[in-house]
Design a protein around this motif. Structure first.
Motif, PDB file in Angstrom:
ATOM      1  N   THR A  34       0.833  -1.200   0.000  1.00  0.00           N
ATOM      2  CA  THR A  34       0.000   0.000   0.000  1.00  0.00           C
ATOM      3  C   THR A  34       0.864   1.245   0.000  1.00  0.00           C
ATOM      4  OG1 THR A  34      -1.613   1.259   1.285  1.00  0.00           O
ATOM      5  CG2 THR A  34      -0.291  -0.331   2.521  1.00  0.00           C
ATOM      6  N   SER A  41      -6.079   5.351   4.151  1.00  0.00           N
ATOM      7  CA  SER A  41      -6.756   5.154   2.861  1.00  0.00           C
ATOM      8  C   SER A  41      -8.051   5.950   2.818  1.00  0.00           C
ATOM      9  CB  SER A  41      -7.074   3.673   2.662  1.00  0.00           C
ATOM     10  OG  SER A  41      -5.886   2.922   2.749  1.00  0.00           O
ATOM     11  N   HIS A  42      -8.497   6.245   1.605  1.00  0.00           N
ATOM     12  CA  HIS A  42      -9.646   7.146   1.469  1.00  0.00           C
ATOM     13  C   HIS A  42     -10.937   6.572   2.053  1.00  0.00           C
ATOM     14  CE1 HIS A  42     -11.647  10.706   0.038  1.00  0.00           C
ATOM     15  NE2 HIS A  42     -12.607   9.942  -0.440  1.00  0.00           N
ATOM     16  N   THR A  43     -11.041   5.276   2.130  1.00  0.00           N
ATOM     17  CA  THR A  43     -12.221   4.693   2.777  1.00  0.00           C
ATOM     18  C   THR A  43     -12.472   5.356   4.136  1.00  0.00           C
ATOM     19  OG1 THR A  43     -11.956   2.564   1.665  1.00  0.00           O
ATOM     20  CG2 THR A  43     -13.186   2.536   3.727  1.00  0.00           C
ATOM     21  N   GLY A  48     -21.198   8.992   5.249  1.00  0.00           N
ATOM     22  CA  GLY A  48     -22.626   8.822   5.474  1.00  0.00           C
ATOM     23  C   GLY A  48     -23.111   7.453   5.867  1.00  0.00           C
ATOM     24  N   GLU A 384     -13.283   0.601  -5.649  1.00  0.00           N
ATOM     25  CA  GLU A 384     -13.547   1.686  -6.598  1.00  0.00           C
ATOM     26  C   GLU A 384     -12.760   1.547  -7.892  1.00  0.00           C
ATOM     27  OE1 GLU A 384     -13.799   5.595  -4.853  1.00  0.00           O
ATOM     28  OE2 GLU A 384     -13.868   6.556  -6.824  1.00  0.00           O
ATOM     29  N   SER A 400     -21.069   2.195  -2.237  1.00  0.00           N
ATOM     30  CA  SER A 400     -19.644   1.898  -2.427  1.00  0.00           C
ATOM     31  C   SER A 400     -19.045   1.205  -1.213  1.00  0.00           C
ATOM     32  CB  SER A 400     -18.838   3.152  -2.739  1.00  0.00           C
ATOM     33  OG  SER A 400     -17.478   2.795  -2.798  1.00  0.00           O
ATOM     34  N   LEU A 401     -19.369   1.693  -0.028  1.00  0.00           N
ATOM     35  CA  LEU A 401     -18.870   0.988   1.165  1.00  0.00           C
ATOM     36  C   LEU A 401     -19.401  -0.439   1.149  1.00  0.00           C
ATOM     37  CD1 LEU A 401     -19.049   3.748   3.947  1.00  0.00           C
ATOM     38  CD2 LEU A 401     -17.038   2.918   2.708  1.00  0.00           C
TER      39      LEU A 401
HETATM   40  C1  LIG Z   1     -15.081  12.102   1.229  1.00  0.00           C
HETATM   41  C2  LIG Z   1     -15.715  10.805   0.793  1.00  0.00           C
HETATM   42  C3  LIG Z   1     -16.840  10.337   1.437  1.00  0.00           C
HETATM   43  C4  LIG Z   1     -17.439   9.125   1.035  1.00  0.00           C
HETATM   44  N1  LIG Z   1     -18.539   8.672   1.704  1.00  0.00           N
HETATM   45  C5  LIG Z   1     -19.092   7.479   1.350  1.00  0.00           C
HETATM   46  C6  LIG Z   1     -20.186   6.929   2.072  1.00  0.00           C
HETATM   47  O1  LIG Z   1     -20.656   7.478   3.065  1.00  0.00           O
HETATM   48  N2  LIG Z   1     -20.702   5.756   1.652  1.00  0.00           N
HETATM   49  C7  LIG Z   1     -20.204   5.081   0.576  1.00  0.00           C
HETATM   50  O2  LIG Z   1     -20.709   4.014   0.250  1.00  0.00           O
HETATM   51  N3  LIG Z   1     -19.152   5.574  -0.116  1.00  0.00           N
HETATM   52  C8  LIG Z   1     -18.581   6.742   0.254  1.00  0.00           C
HETATM   53  N4  LIG Z   1     -17.504   7.228  -0.448  1.00  0.00           N
HETATM   54  C9  LIG Z   1     -16.888   6.390  -1.481  1.00  0.00           C
HETATM   55  C10 LIG Z   1     -16.085   5.277  -0.833  1.00  0.00           C
HETATM   56  O3  LIG Z   1     -15.552   5.724   0.386  1.00  0.00           O
HETATM   57  C11 LIG Z   1     -14.945   4.820  -1.714  1.00  0.00           C
HETATM   58  O4  LIG Z   1     -15.393   4.574  -3.001  1.00  0.00           O
HETATM   59  C12 LIG Z   1     -14.339   3.541  -1.155  1.00  0.00           C
HETATM   60  O5  LIG Z   1     -14.039   3.691   0.205  1.00  0.00           O
HETATM   61  C13 LIG Z   1     -13.115   3.113  -1.932  1.00  0.00           C
HETATM   62  O6  LIG Z   1     -12.501   2.044  -1.256  1.00  0.00           O
HETATM   63  P1  LIG Z   1     -11.286   1.279  -1.923  1.00  0.00           P
HETATM   64  O7  LIG Z   1     -10.853   0.249  -0.943  1.00  0.00           O
HETATM   65  O8  LIG Z   1     -11.660   0.840  -3.280  1.00  0.00           O
HETATM   66  O9  LIG Z   1     -10.163   2.392  -2.106  1.00  0.00           O
HETATM   67  P2  LIG Z   1      -9.427   3.355  -1.052  1.00  0.00           P
HETATM   68  O10 LIG Z   1     -10.030   3.338   0.282  1.00  0.00           O
HETATM   69  O11 LIG Z   1      -9.263   4.652  -1.741  1.00  0.00           O
HETATM   70  O12 LIG Z   1      -8.007   2.675  -0.892  1.00  0.00           O
HETATM   71  C14 LIG Z   1      -7.087   2.629  -1.951  1.00  0.00           C
HETATM   72  C15 LIG Z   1      -5.845   1.925  -1.450  1.00  0.00           C
HETATM   73  O13 LIG Z   1      -4.983   1.688  -2.552  1.00  0.00           O
HETATM   74  C16 LIG Z   1      -3.671   2.030  -2.211  1.00  0.00           C
HETATM   75  N5  LIG Z   1      -2.975   2.386  -3.451  1.00  0.00           N
HETATM   76  C17 LIG Z   1      -3.390   3.208  -4.447  1.00  0.00           C
HETATM   77  N6  LIG Z   1      -2.466   3.250  -5.423  1.00  0.00           N
HETATM   78  C18 LIG Z   1      -1.472   2.421  -5.047  1.00  0.00           C
HETATM   79  C19 LIG Z   1      -0.228   2.039  -5.622  1.00  0.00           C
HETATM   80  N7  LIG Z   1       0.184   2.518  -6.795  1.00  0.00           N
HETATM   81  N8  LIG Z   1       0.550   1.162  -4.952  1.00  0.00           N
HETATM   82  C20 LIG Z   1       0.177   0.679  -3.735  1.00  0.00           C
HETATM   83  N9  LIG Z   1      -0.983   1.012  -3.149  1.00  0.00           N
HETATM   84  C21 LIG Z   1      -1.791   1.868  -3.803  1.00  0.00           C
HETATM   85  C22 LIG Z   1      -3.792   3.148  -1.210  1.00  0.00           C
HETATM   86  O14 LIG Z   1      -2.657   3.194  -0.393  1.00  0.00           O
HETATM   87  C23 LIG Z   1      -5.047   2.723  -0.438  1.00  0.00           C
HETATM   88  O15 LIG Z   1      -4.670   1.866   0.612  1.00  0.00           O
HETATM   89  C24 LIG Z   1     -16.890   8.420  -0.046  1.00  0.00           C
HETATM   90  C25 LIG Z   1     -15.760   8.888  -0.691  1.00  0.00           C
HETATM   91  C26 LIG Z   1     -15.184  10.084  -0.305  1.00  0.00           C
HETATM   92  C27 LIG Z   1     -14.005  10.585  -1.069  1.00  0.00           C
END
Ligand SMILES: Cc1cc2nc3c(=O)[nH]c(=O)nc-3n(C[C@H](O)[C@H](O)[C@H](O)COP(=O)(O)OP(=O)(O)OC[C@H]3O[C@@H](n4cnc5c(N)ncnc54)[C@H](O)[C@@H]3O)c2cc1C
Length: 584
Positions: A34, A41-43, A48, A384, A400-401
């Protein structure tokens, strides 16, 4: 160069990556790479909620949830995947509860649920309470809970390792196989090759291609970019979601949960304008509809503020105790970033780029597709960065969550089971060569272009020309700009030449992924001559099911610029719902 060997390598430690790791680690030797510390992480920024038809506070069922997801996605959702997600949602929430997630509770002690956009009772009759939440810190709680459970399962983390390339080979039938990840270690500048039997990409979104976005700085679409550069397709990238309520001018998110708790959008005249656009569910219409309505209010001169360029979010009728109990973070954000107190004042808001519906195409087990029929053996994606597709042209809030938990889990199981049945395949000769070459080029003095300038110009043109509303003309402008920026990008070099914590170097590499993805986004958007979900073409204002009830599949051919993007289509999976007019 250091080489490591694992059965399963997961790239990304957000919700999707860690949910996958919890399944993979007990089954097979698993590493998580990571670029951020997992809990950054953005999660963790998600506010909400996460939806599931638990029916804890009122009647609900997974069939209504499936219908809402399909309709919310403007019918380009793969309905088999949406149905599976809605069914598995219930266990996904209960799994998190058992792992220790502190959800808000009803007085009887059940998980409380609130309203969210597009989630309805009985096929659109009225908003339904389907979103489970932990105040407005639901993502934070999910991320912490998953991380603790990863620690419990002894998951091995490689923190601040940037994956930059994936290694591929072919099997005896000539079918594609993924077998390694090449990563750059931030602390040392060392390059590592992770030889693996299966690999899961869970690298999150790409919202940083836009200037105004709710996305963290790190959401640069790396995983999608890596996959695309391998000649593998990206699906439906023209659909980026604009969340209606970003803090005006800043893009910082104010959760839809605010409207779920009764918040109302008003124009400069104080009018509750959503009554005109979505008479039945009003402010709780899906995001694409609310965002478009807000932009129209502004374009038609009813915007608020000195420049009439935003609308207002009104929660002054909600008791302060409720706001503080259920939405404490957004109270603080409004006060801190805009100096506005939501208890007594209306909050200036405007759409902000929030989410990418498209991504790396997968089937329901997270297997990555090499084309419409062929999977890449040993390669998975979830969250995502992936496109299953459960969100179609517009994702519903809280889906998304849910997606990251349901499909993260499925990908984790599938990848581990595949690894247990497979042998290691031989890595290509010199597996880190491409990454070494990029790094050397960026560090050399060949270029005069600056990363920040190019990134700023990219974000500006995407914001101006490919945001909520688009036309052929604006999109062509964006395309010309993006191509010109790509050419300039070839002459980028970074001033920090060091090996330790060279974040300049990694930002330069991330910019390359963003440019690549922006081009795919714009090319797909030019080609889709209709309005559907998050893709609103002023020059083609209607949905065109005859010609565009299909997923876009974009392939990169060769190493060159635009002429090398080839578009193809994939049929949409329709099961029980026929496309209907989308009224709310
Ligand atoms: C402000 C905000 C509020 C939100 N609220 C909600 C909500 O209430 N309900 C809902 O359902 N959705 C919500 N969403 C959307 C949801 O949170 C995200 O779509 C979801 O959490 C994405 O999860 P993920 O695990 O796919 O990616 P992320 O949580 O973004 O994690 C990505 C991971 O990939 C890693 N990574 C990226 N590139 C590389 C690389 N090149 N090499 C190694 N590691 C890498 C990062 O380090 C990180 O650990 C919200 C989004 C935002 C921005």
């Amino acid at each position: 160069m250091q080489e490591h060997r694992y059965d399963v390598v997961i790239v990304g430690a957000g919700g999707a990556g860690m949910r996958a790791a919890i399944e993979a680690a007990p089954r097979a030797r698993t590493a998580v790479l990571t670029k951020l510390y997992p809990t950054r992480s953005h999660t963790g920024a998600a506010q909400g909620g996460m939806c599931a038809a638990l029916a804890n506070v009122e009647e609900d069922n997974w069939e209504w949830h499936t219908f809402d997801t399909v309709k919310g996605g403007d019918y380009i959702v793969d309905q088999d995947a949406a149905e599976l997600m809605a069914k598995e949602a219930i266990d996904a929430v209960l799994d998190l509860e058992k792992m220790g997630l502190p959800f808000n509770r009803t007085p009887e002690g059940r998980i409380d649920q609130r309203r969210f956009g597009g989630h309805t009772r009985d096929h659109g009759k009225a908003p339904v309470r389907r979103a489970c939440y932990a105040a407005d810190r639901t993502g934070h709680m999910i991320l912490q809970t998953l991380y603790q459970n990863c620690v419990k399962h002894d998951v091995e983390f490689y923190n601040e390792f940037y994956a930059l390339d994936v290694n591929m080979t072919t099997d005896e039938n000539g079918e594609p196989v993924a077998n390694g990840v090449v990563a750059y270690e931030l602390a040392t500048g060392e390059i590592h090759v992770f030889h693996a039997k299966s690999i899961i990409f869970a690298t999150g979104g790409s919202g940083r291609m836009y200037k105004v976005t709710s996305n963290a700085h790190t959401l640069t679409g790396d995983g999608m970019g890596i996959i695309f550069r391998k000649g593998l397709p990206l699906e439906d990238m023209e659909f980026h979601q604009f969340h209606p309520t970003g803090l005006a001018g800043l893009g910082i998110l104010i959760t839809e949960g605010v409207r779920g708790e009764g918040g109302i959008l008003r124009n400069a005249d104080g009018e509750r304008f959503m009554e005109r656009y979505a008479p039945t569910i009003k402010d709780l219409a899906p995001r694409d509809i609310v965002a478009r309505s807000m932009v129209l209010e502004v374009l038609e001169g009813r915007g608020a503020g000195p420049n009439k360029d935003y609308v207002l979010l009104d929660v002054t009728h909600i008791p302060e105790e409720t706001l503080m109990a259920k939405l404490p973070d957004i109270m603080e954000f409004s006060r801190t970033y805009l100096g506005v107190d939501p208890v007594t004042e209306l909050v200036p808001v405007y759409p902000t780029c929030h989410y990418v519906m498209g991504g790396i195409p997968t089937n329901i087990n997270g297997q990555v597709l090499a084309n419409n029929t062929q999977v890449v053996h040993g390669l998975y994606a979830a969250g995502e960065c992936a496109c299953v597709s459960v969100h179609g042209a517009n994702r519903l809030g809280t889906n998304s969550l849910l997606d990251i938990n349901v499909f993260g889990r499925r990908a984790g199981i599938a990848a581990a089971e595949y690894a247990n049945a497979a042998e290691f395949t031989e890595l290509e000769e010199n597996p880190s060569a491409r990454v070494e070459e990029w790094v050397a080029q960026m560090l050399s003095d060949h270029g005069h272009e600056n990363v920040m300038t190019i990134r700023t110009e990219l974000q500006q043109t995407m914001n101006d020309n490919a945001a909520v509303f688009r036309t052929e003309e604006t999109l062509n402008r964006a395309l010309t700009d993006v191509r010109a920026l790509k050419e300039r990008y070839a002459h980028v070099s970074v001033s920090d030449k060091g090996k330790r914590f060279n974040s300049d170097l990694l930002e330069a590499i991330e910019l390359g992924f963003l440019l690549e993805l922006a081009e795919v986004t714009v090319v797909g958007a030019i080609n889709r001559k209709e309005t559907r979900g998050g893709h609103a073409r002023e020059d083609y204002p209607n949905r065109d099911d005859e010609n565009f009830m299909v997923h876009t599949m974009a392939y990169k051919k060769g190493d060159g610029l635009i002429s090398d993007i080839e578009l193809d289509y994939k049929p949409v999976v329709q099961t029980r719902y026929k496309p209907m007019e989308r009224k709310y």
